[in-house]
Design an enzyme around this catalytic site. Structure first.
Site, short mmCIF file in Angstrom:
data_model
loop_
_atom_site.label_atom_id
_atom_site.label_comp_id
_atom_site.label_asym_id
_atom_site.label_seq_id
_atom_site.Cartn_x
_atom_site.Cartn_y
_atom_site.Cartn_z
N THR A 169 0.87 -1.19 0.00
CA THR A 169 0.00 0.00 0.00
C THR A 169 0.90 1.23 0.00
O THR A 169 1.97 1.23 0.59
CB THR A 169 -0.87 -0.01 1.27
OG1 THR A 169 -1.79 -1.08 1.19
CG2 THR A 169 -1.63 1.31 1.46
N VAL A 198 -13.40 -4.24 1.24
CA VAL A 198 -12.80 -2.90 1.35
C VAL A 198 -12.00 -2.88 2.64
O VAL A 198 -12.50 -3.25 3.70
CB VAL A 198 -13.88 -1.80 1.37
CG1 VAL A 198 -13.25 -0.44 1.59
CG2 VAL A 198 -14.67 -1.82 0.06
N GLY A 199 -10.75 -2.45 2.55
CA GLY A 199 -9.88 -2.40 3.72
C GLY A 199 -9.91 -1.04 4.39
O GLY A 199 -10.84 -0.24 4.22
N ASP A 200 -8.88 -0.75 5.15
CA ASP A 200 -8.80 0.52 5.89
C ASP A 200 -8.50 1.70 4.98
O ASP A 200 -8.88 2.84 5.29
CB ASP A 200 -7.71 0.44 6.95
CG ASP A 200 -6.33 0.25 6.31
OD1 ASP A 200 -6.18 -0.71 5.51
OD2 ASP A 200 -5.43 1.07 6.55
N GLY A 223 -5.38 -4.16 7.10
CA GLY A 223 -6.54 -3.28 7.06
C GLY A 223 -7.65 -3.67 8.02
O GLY A 223 -8.30 -2.80 8.62
#
Ligand code: GLY
Length: 302
Positions: A169, A198-200, A223
């Protein structure tokens, strides 16, 4: 206010394979230098973080834009956020497949749309209607990730066996001459993730936060864990309450480990230009350009 600009970028916190250290350092360095050039010329912190993150998205080394990891069905799904510390405005996007630079779509959403956060086909339609070209999703897929996915699907356990299995990331935080802060984060998420996960990264206060009254921060790592403690909101609140960016980053990562057992990395920058970089993973790729224009970059090791 006349501040001397600073930019800090990261290229992910995980167990970066030895042979990928060089490209990670070079990619971070290029991104930080490009962002700093924007600031040096009088550009805004928002322009600087968008410029830096676009370069990281375009660099196939990282898990963002082209080169992102593949989900369980072998597709790329991208998440990104950008936030303006002066106005607290933000734009975010999740699960897009046909966008070359999700950070720029996030900024478009922030500046041209009535909403903060769009996902999937709605986000892509917004991009199309605002003149941003959609690309075939396959253009975002690189051979390295296709091979990793094939190995994972064949049950070789490439990712399952690794604790620090998230790839790189990316993110950036910047302070401009006017004294304004901004933050941006972009990711392909976790390898083998469930489609639609969906992650952080695109969640405000989790993957990124920016407030001129406290700090700007970008997170990387696990995440599912980072979102449970609102990692970047927590770190900015600590800086606002008087902690240095470095102390605050270390405290929040300790909290992450204590409360969730998760791991990650943070970059943090305050309105005085003080910055912090911390991680609980084996490695973290980073670069910073300080007020005298010196660019430093490296892989931090724990
Ligand atoms: N931190 C990136 C992700 O978990 O999606």
């Amino acid at each position: 206010m006349n501040r001397t600009p600073v930019i800090v970028v990261h290229g992910g916190a995980w167990k970066i394979p030895e042979e990928e250290h060089g490209p990670h350092v070079e990619g971070c360095q290029r991104a930080a230098a490009a962002g700093w050039e924007v600031l040096r010329a009088g550009g805004s912190a928002l322009d600087a973080v968008e410029t830096a993150v676009r370069l990281l998205e375009d660099d196939p080394t990282f898990d963002a834009g082209r080169g992102s990891c593949l989900n369980a069905i072998g597709e790329v799904e991208l998440d990104a956020i950008i936030m303006d510390g002066q106005t607290l405005r933000l734009g975010a996007v999740a699960a897009v497949r046909r966008i070359r630079n999700p950070v720029t779509l996030a900024r478009l959403i922030m500046e041209k749309g009535p909403h903060n956060f769009l996902v999937d086909s709605g986000a892509e339609e917004f991009a199309r209607q605002h003149g941003m070209g959609l690309i075939p999703s396959e253009e975002l897929v690189v051979e390295r990730e296709r091979a990793r996915w094939e190995a994972w699907r064949a049950g070789e356990g490439l990712y399952a066996a690794e604790l620090f299995n998230s790839t790189g990331t990316v993110g950036a935080v910047a302070l401009d001459r006017e004294g304004h802060l901004a933050a941006a984060t972009s990711t392909g998420g976790k390898p083998g993730k469930w489609p639609g996960r969906v992650g952080d990264s695109p969640l405000v206060g989790c993957g990124a936060y920016a407030d001129d009254r406290s700090a700007a921060a970008s997170a990387t790592g696990d995440g599912e864990a980072l979102m449970r403690i609102l990692a970047t909101g927590a770190v900015c609140a600590r800086v606002g309450a008087g902690k240095s960016p470095q102390e605050a980053a270390e405290e929040v990562l300790a909290l992450l480990a204590e409360r969730t057992g998760g791991y990650g990395g943070l970059i943090v920058l305050d309105p005085r230009g003080r910055y912090g970089i911390a991680h609980t993973t084996p490695h973290m790729a980073w670069a910073v350009v300080t007020p005298d224009g010196t660019c430093r970059a490296g892989i931090r090791v724990r």
